[in-house]
Design a protein around this motif. Structure first.
Motif, short mmCIF file in Angstrom:
data_model
loop_
_atom_site.label_atom_id
_atom_site.label_comp_id
_atom_site.label_asym_id
_atom_site.label_seq_id
_atom_site.Cartn_x
_atom_site.Cartn_y
_atom_site.Cartn_z
N ALA A 43 6.50 3.41 -12.80
CA ALA A 43 7.25 2.27 -12.25
C ALA A 43 7.44 1.21 -12.80
O ALA A 43 8.75 0.41 -12.79
CB ALA A 43 6.52 2.17 -10.73
N GLU B 258 1.73 3.76 -11.90
CA GLU B 258 1.76 2.40 -12.32
C GLU B 258 2.85 2.08 -13.39
O GLU B 258 3.77 1.35 -13.36
CB GLU B 258 0.65 1.75 -12.21
CG GLU B 258 0.69 0.21 -12.40
CD GLU B 258 -0.93 -0.44 -12.78
OE1 GLU B 258 -0.78 -1.72 -12.71
OE2 GLU B 258 -1.79 0.02 -12.50
N MET C 249 6.44 2.49 -3.44
CA MET C 249 6.49 1.26 -4.57
C MET C 249 7.96 0.63 -4.13
O MET C 249 9.02 1.30 -4.22
CB MET C 249 6.47 1.53 -5.95
CG MET C 249 4.84 2.29 -6.33
SD MET C 249 5.00 2.45 -8.09
CE MET C 249 3.13 2.95 -8.24
#
Length: 386
Positions: free
Chosen positions: A106, A103, A148
């Motif tokens: 990204a 997380e 993602m």
């Protein structure tokens, strides 16, 4: 007139054929150049013009080449928009996620400064495809990262960032970047390093312990170009990058006392927290200093620096269990020091009772160097007779 007189008259003024008559103007004599001289002059003129034309052409080509090689001017430092971006990223980090790294990576790749850099220097489609193929079997949780939905510029930054972290893991037969692409990756890594520090500051300000620890470890990983804070292979790579230097071995302890020397801690009183880092590796070393710090007006070399994060181990009025309370830097100025200490003032809880805080101490420079300790103290009622 007799004939003899006529002969004498003619002989006195002989007449040359073609000569002008007496009393007329003499003609202007025109000298004509030889044909060879004219040809030589023409050839010389043409040759001079050709030389000048070639020189001008070479100069134009040189300038064009310099313009192509000259890096495009773009913002090289994260700005206010990036600061706001990482603050939002930290704030929105999931508390339920087992691993915050995908997380965070990204989110960092989508920062404005990296997006602008990617737009200014786009990778070839073939290189992006090779990067994706090479990283597939090397990056942990790749499927999660690959799923993602990031815009193309952010995807490019993420691929280069992952290559920076996995450069020792990706086989050369699968992926080999050109010198220009490697330089582009290094620029991304440098920007990410600044964004990680900004994110770490934001996590400390927001009292988010888990993001702060994850970002602190990523700072060390990004600097070392490795993919894990704790894997044995990564630790060995970092040791190999420091030949002849001792690997830091530390432990930490913490204590709390009344700032004014009172025998007990009263509710809401000022107390002093002391953190001491013990260095089992102390001794002569050729290690370079990590940074310079100012002591008054004099610069001082900081040989080692350890970041200590204090978190609450019990719920209290100041925050919930697991929340970050403060950050403290413990600095080593001499490699012969066996211990280094730092202190800070804090306010004791207003409710009497037993309290404990956790100290997480780690290096942001040398991979895998960390220690933990627990600090316990008691706050007594204001009417306590002691």
């Amino acid at each position: 007139v007799c004939s003899s007189d006529l002969r004498d008259l003619v002989m006195d003024e002989p007449v040359t054929p073609g000569a002008p008559e007496a009393g007329s103007e003499s003609p202007v004599e025109v000298v004509l150049e030889e044909a060879n001289d004219v040809i030589i002059q023409i050839v010389s003129f043409v040759a001079t013009a050709a030389v000048l034309l070639v020189a001008w052409s070479l100069r134009v080509q040189k300038r064009a080449k310099q313009q192509r090689q000259k890096p495009k001017k773009r913002e090289t430092l994260p700005g206010p928009a990036d600061k706001a971006h990482v603050e939002s990223l930290v704030r929105e980090c999931s508390d339920a996620a087992d691993d915050l790294v995908p997380e965070l990576l990204a989110g960092l790749a989508a920062s404005p400064v990296l997006v602008d850099a990617a737009k200014g220097s786009c990778l070839a489609a073939r290189t992006s495809k090779q990067l994706r193929a090479g990283l597939t079997g090397c990056v942990a949780r790749w499927s999660e990262i690959d799923s993602m939905s990031l815009p193309p510029p952010a995807q490019q930054s993420l691929l280069l960032l992952l290559h920076q972290l996995s450069q020792h893991k990706v086989p050369e037969r699968t992926l080999r970047l050109s010198d220009e692409e490697l330089q582009q990756r290094d620029e991304v890594a440098a920007l990410v390093g600044q964004l990680l520090l900004s994110g770490f500051e934001a996590a400390c300000t927001q009292q988010r312990l888990r993001p702060a620890l994850a970002l602190a470890r990523l700072i060390a990983c990004n600097r070392s170009g490795v993919w894990s804070w704790e894997e044995a292979e990564c630790l060995q790579l970092c040791r190999d990058a420091r030949p002849g230097l001792p690997h830091p071995r530390i432990s930490v302890e913490a204590s709390v006392k009344s700032w004014m020397g009172a025998p007990v801690l009263a509710p809401g009183s000022t107390v002093e927290l002391s953190l001491t880092v013990h260095r089992q590796h102390a001794g002569p070393s050729g290690a370079p200093y990590e940074r310079l710090a100012m002591r008054g007006h004099e610069p001082v070399r900081i040989m080692e620096s350890y970041t200590c994060l204090l978190s609450r181990e019990v719920d209290g009025s100041g925050g919930a269990k697991g929340s970050l309370y403060a950050r403290l830097e413990v600095e080593v100025e001499d490699v012969l020091q066996r211990e280094a200490t730092a202190t800070m003032k804090m306010t004791a809880p207003r409710a009497p009772g037993d309290y404990q805080m956790k100290v997480s101490c780690l290096s942001l420079v040398v991979l895998g160097v960390a220690a933990e300790a627990t600090c316990r103290f008691t706050v007594v009622p204001a009417d306590d007779p002691r």
